[in-house]
Design a protein around this motif. Structure first.
Motif, short mmCIF file in Angstrom:
data_model
loop_
_atom_site.label_atom_id
_atom_site.label_comp_id
_atom_site.label_asym_id
_atom_site.label_seq_id
_atom_site.Cartn_x
_atom_site.Cartn_y
_atom_site.Cartn_z
N LYS A 31 94.91 -20.33 -17.13
CA LYS A 31 95.71 -21.27 -18.04
C LYS A 31 96.04 -21.17 -19.57
O LYS A 31 96.81 -21.39 -20.01
CB LYS A 31 95.61 -22.76 -17.56
CG LYS A 31 96.45 -23.84 -18.11
CD LYS A 31 96.22 -25.29 -17.27
CE LYS A 31 97.17 -26.30 -17.76
NZ LYS A 31 96.99 -27.66 -17.21
N GLN A 32 94.61 -20.81 -19.98
CA GLN A 32 94.81 -20.74 -21.76
C GLN A 32 95.70 -19.63 -22.07
O GLN A 32 96.58 -19.77 -22.95
CB GLN A 32 93.44 -20.49 -21.98
CG GLN A 32 93.17 -20.63 -23.63
CD GLN A 32 93.66 -21.90 -24.34
OE1 GLN A 32 93.43 -22.90 -23.86
NE2 GLN A 32 94.90 -21.56 -25.29
N LYS A 33 95.53 -18.58 -21.31
CA LYS A 33 96.51 -17.42 -21.68
C LYS A 33 97.87 -17.91 -21.35
O LYS A 33 98.78 -17.13 -22.03
CB LYS A 33 96.10 -16.01 -20.85
CG LYS A 33 94.69 -15.67 -21.16
CD LYS A 33 94.49 -14.40 -20.39
CE LYS A 33 93.04 -13.45 -20.64
NZ LYS A 33 92.88 -12.41 -20.09
N VAL A 34 98.20 -18.42 -20.60
CA VAL A 34 99.54 -18.88 -20.38
C VAL A 34 100.08 -19.90 -21.51
O VAL A 34 101.22 -19.79 -22.09
CB VAL A 34 99.58 -19.53 -18.99
CG1 VAL A 34 101.29 -20.15 -18.65
CG2 VAL A 34 99.27 -18.93 -17.82
N ILE A 35 99.22 -20.65 -21.90
CA ILE A 35 99.36 -21.71 -22.87
C ILE A 35 99.57 -20.83 -24.07
O ILE A 35 100.46 -21.01 -25.03
CB ILE A 35 98.50 -22.93 -23.17
CG1 ILE A 35 98.11 -23.39 -21.97
CG2 ILE A 35 98.63 -23.52 -24.40
CD1 ILE A 35 99.42 -24.57 -21.51
N ASP A 36 98.88 -19.85 -24.50
CA ASP A 36 98.99 -19.01 -25.54
C ASP A 36 100.33 -18.28 -25.53
O ASP A 36 101.03 -18.03 -26.59
CB ASP A 36 97.79 -17.69 -25.52
CG ASP A 36 96.59 -18.46 -25.95
OD1 ASP A 36 96.52 -19.37 -26.49
OD2 ASP A 36 95.59 -17.64 -26.02
N LYS A 37 100.69 -17.81 -24.37
CA LYS A 37 102.03 -17.40 -24.33
C LYS A 37 103.26 -18.31 -24.79
O LYS A 37 104.26 -17.93 -25.37
CB LYS A 37 102.47 -16.76 -22.73
CG LYS A 37 101.73 -15.52 -22.49
CD LYS A 37 102.05 -14.96 -21.05
CE LYS A 37 101.40 -13.80 -20.56
NZ LYS A 37 101.69 -13.46 -19.19
N GLY A 38 103.04 -19.63 -24.33
CA GLY A 38 103.97 -20.65 -24.83
C GLY A 38 104.01 -20.64 -26.37
O GLY A 38 104.71 -20.88 -26.86
N PHE A 39 102.56 -20.78 -26.87
CA PHE A 39 102.28 -20.75 -28.36
C PHE A 39 103.12 -19.50 -29.17
O PHE A 39 104.12 -19.72 -29.98
CB PHE A 39 101.10 -20.66 -28.79
CG PHE A 39 100.29 -21.77 -28.51
CD1 PHE A 39 100.57 -23.11 -28.24
CD2 PHE A 39 98.84 -21.88 -28.47
CE1 PHE A 39 100.02 -24.24 -27.74
CE2 PHE A 39 98.15 -22.75 -27.99
CZ PHE A 39 98.55 -24.02 -27.85
N LEU A 40 103.33 -18.50 -28.44
CA LEU A 40 103.78 -16.99 -28.89
C LEU A 40 105.31 -17.36 -28.80
O LEU A 40 106.31 -16.96 -29.73
CB LEU A 40 103.35 -15.85 -28.23
CG LEU A 40 103.94 -14.69 -28.73
CD1 LEU A 40 103.78 -14.45 -30.21
CD2 LEU A 40 103.71 -13.57 -27.79
N LYS A 41 105.82 -17.88 -27.82
CA LYS A 41 107.19 -18.30 -27.67
C LYS A 41 107.81 -19.38 -28.52
O LYS A 41 109.01 -19.02 -29.05
CB LYS A 41 107.57 -18.52 -26.17
CG LYS A 41 109.15 -18.70 -25.78
CD LYS A 41 109.12 -19.23 -24.23
CE LYS A 41 110.76 -19.50 -23.98
NZ LYS A 41 110.83 -19.62 -22.34
N ALA A 42 107.03 -19.95 -28.77
CA ALA A 42 107.45 -21.33 -29.70
C ALA A 42 107.29 -20.85 -31.22
O ALA A 42 108.52 -21.25 -31.94
CB ALA A 42 106.39 -22.55 -29.42
N PHE A 43 106.57 -19.95 -31.33
CA PHE A 43 106.40 -19.52 -32.73
C PHE A 43 107.69 -18.30 -33.24
O PHE A 43 108.35 -18.63 -34.14
CB PHE A 43 105.09 -18.54 -33.04
CG PHE A 43 105.22 -17.98 -34.14
CD1 PHE A 43 104.64 -18.40 -35.56
CD2 PHE A 43 105.28 -16.56 -34.47
CE1 PHE A 43 104.49 -18.14 -36.83
CE2 PHE A 43 105.24 -15.94 -35.83
CZ PHE A 43 104.74 -16.68 -36.78
N ASN A 44 107.95 -17.75 -32.09
CA ASN A 44 109.13 -16.87 -32.31
C ASN A 44 110.57 -17.52 -32.41
O ASN A 44 111.30 -17.35 -33.18
CB ASN A 44 109.29 -15.89 -31.14
CG ASN A 44 108.50 -14.54 -31.22
OD1 ASN A 44 107.75 -14.21 -32.43
ND2 ASN A 44 107.64 -14.19 -30.08
#
Length: 337
Positions: A31-44
């Motif tokens: 789940k943490q890796k999935v959240i990290d993907k969300g952080f990356l998407k939000a940052f972009n």
């Protein structure tokens, strides 16, 4: 007492809402890796909102570790498991001061992610025959709002087709680049507008845009070659390119340059407590105000010192739009209602 009114408006966060994340739910699910993907998407999304195209590529390879250091907080708005997939929606709040400093180190200045509405009048002409396409036949009109991105700040309002519209365009057909079309624009009562002239001839397309954003006038021209005017996919790509140009023009008007620290001193009547409260609340919410404080006060007046990260005219525009009146005839400006 001066500290009472000192506020750091730059502490406001950049908020990216409703970021959708999805991942297969299996033995390797983290789940943490999935959240990290969300952080990356939000940052972009944020980077595309606050930076012009020429600066975006300088930032997009930022590591997830650096991105996490720029996040103030986040929340999971919803999550569920459907058909062996995890699906979630998160909201990410980026620390505004950290983002600005991070970009400044890369010699990049951000714009404020300020959303707005603009009326766009797309006029498609067959230059070979000097013939106007009706809106129902205008592929740019028909596809304009189909090509949108989550980072777009401009919401476009298109015209309604009517007989008067056609007659006004035809009347100015031989002088389109110099025509203002106020008869059409005024109907929509929008401060921001774009006259987009598209001239198609022998599979080539010339575009000419006359832009008015916050009373600032801009002109853009661009050529496209080997164009099939009936190719929907190709036209959508052209629309996307045009919209990105408009986004850059809008961002250029809202550039936040913290190296500009313009000190502005204004006074108000000290007996008008409600005006003082209203002014302080307004200054807290003005995006270009980095801080302010009471510099001096007595029985007659309160003098505020304001640090503004833009031009004096931008400050005046913002104050007037917030419902105040201001007398600039003297070196110390007076604010009143």
């Amino acid at each position: 007492f001066s500290e009472f009114s000192t506020k750091q408006a730059l502490s406001k966060n950049f908020i990216i809402p409703e970021v959708k994340i999805e991942e297969n739910y299996n033995l390797n699910f983290d789940k943490q890796k999935v959240i990290d993907k969300g952080f990356l998407k939000a940052f972009n999304i944020l980077i595309f909102k606050i930076l012009e195209q020429k600066d975006q590529q300088k930032i997009t390879n930022t590591s997830i570790g650096d991105i996490k250091n720029l996040i103030d907080n986040f929340s999971i708005l919803s999550e569920n498991f459907i058909d062996q997939k995890y699906q979630g929606i998160i909201e990410v709040q980026f620390d505004r001061k950290k983002i600005i400093k991070f970009l400044e180190k890369k010699n990049v200045f951000s714009s404020l992610p300020k959303e707005m509405e603009a009326f766009v009048l797309p006029i498609l002409i067959n230059s070979k025959n000097n013939e106007l396409y009706n809106l129902s036949q205008n592929i740019f009109f028909n596809l304009w709002n189909e090509e949108n991105k989550s980072y777009f700040l401009i919401k476009y309002i298109l015209p309604n087709e009517d007989i008067e519209y056609q007659s006004i365009i035809k009347k100015n057909l031989n002088n389109l680049e110099n025509s203002n079309f106020n008869e059409i624009i005024e109907k929509y009562n929008l401060e921001n507008n774009i006259i987009l002239i598209l001239m198609e001839k022998n599979n080539n397309l010339k575009i000419y845009s006359r832009i008015s954003f916050e009373n600032k006038k801009m002109l853009i021209s661009k050529n496209f070659y080997n164009i099939d005017i009936n190719d929907h996919k190709l036209i959508k790509n052209i629309i996307l390119e045009i919209k990105n140009i408009y986004e850059d023009k809008w961002k250029s008007l809202n550039k936040l340059n913290t190296t500009i620290e313009l000190p502005i001193r204004v006074l108000i009547d000290s007996k008008n407590v409600e005006l003082s409260k209203k002014l302080e609340k307004t200054l807290l919410n003005l995006e270009f105000v980095s801080n302010f404080q009471i510099d001096k006060f007595n029985n007659n007046e309160i003098i505020y010192k304001i640090i503004f990260n833009s031009t004096p005219q931008k400050f005046l525009d913002n104050i007037l739009m917030s419902g105040f009146k201001i007398d600039t005839s003297k070196s110390l400006w007076k604010v009143y209602e």
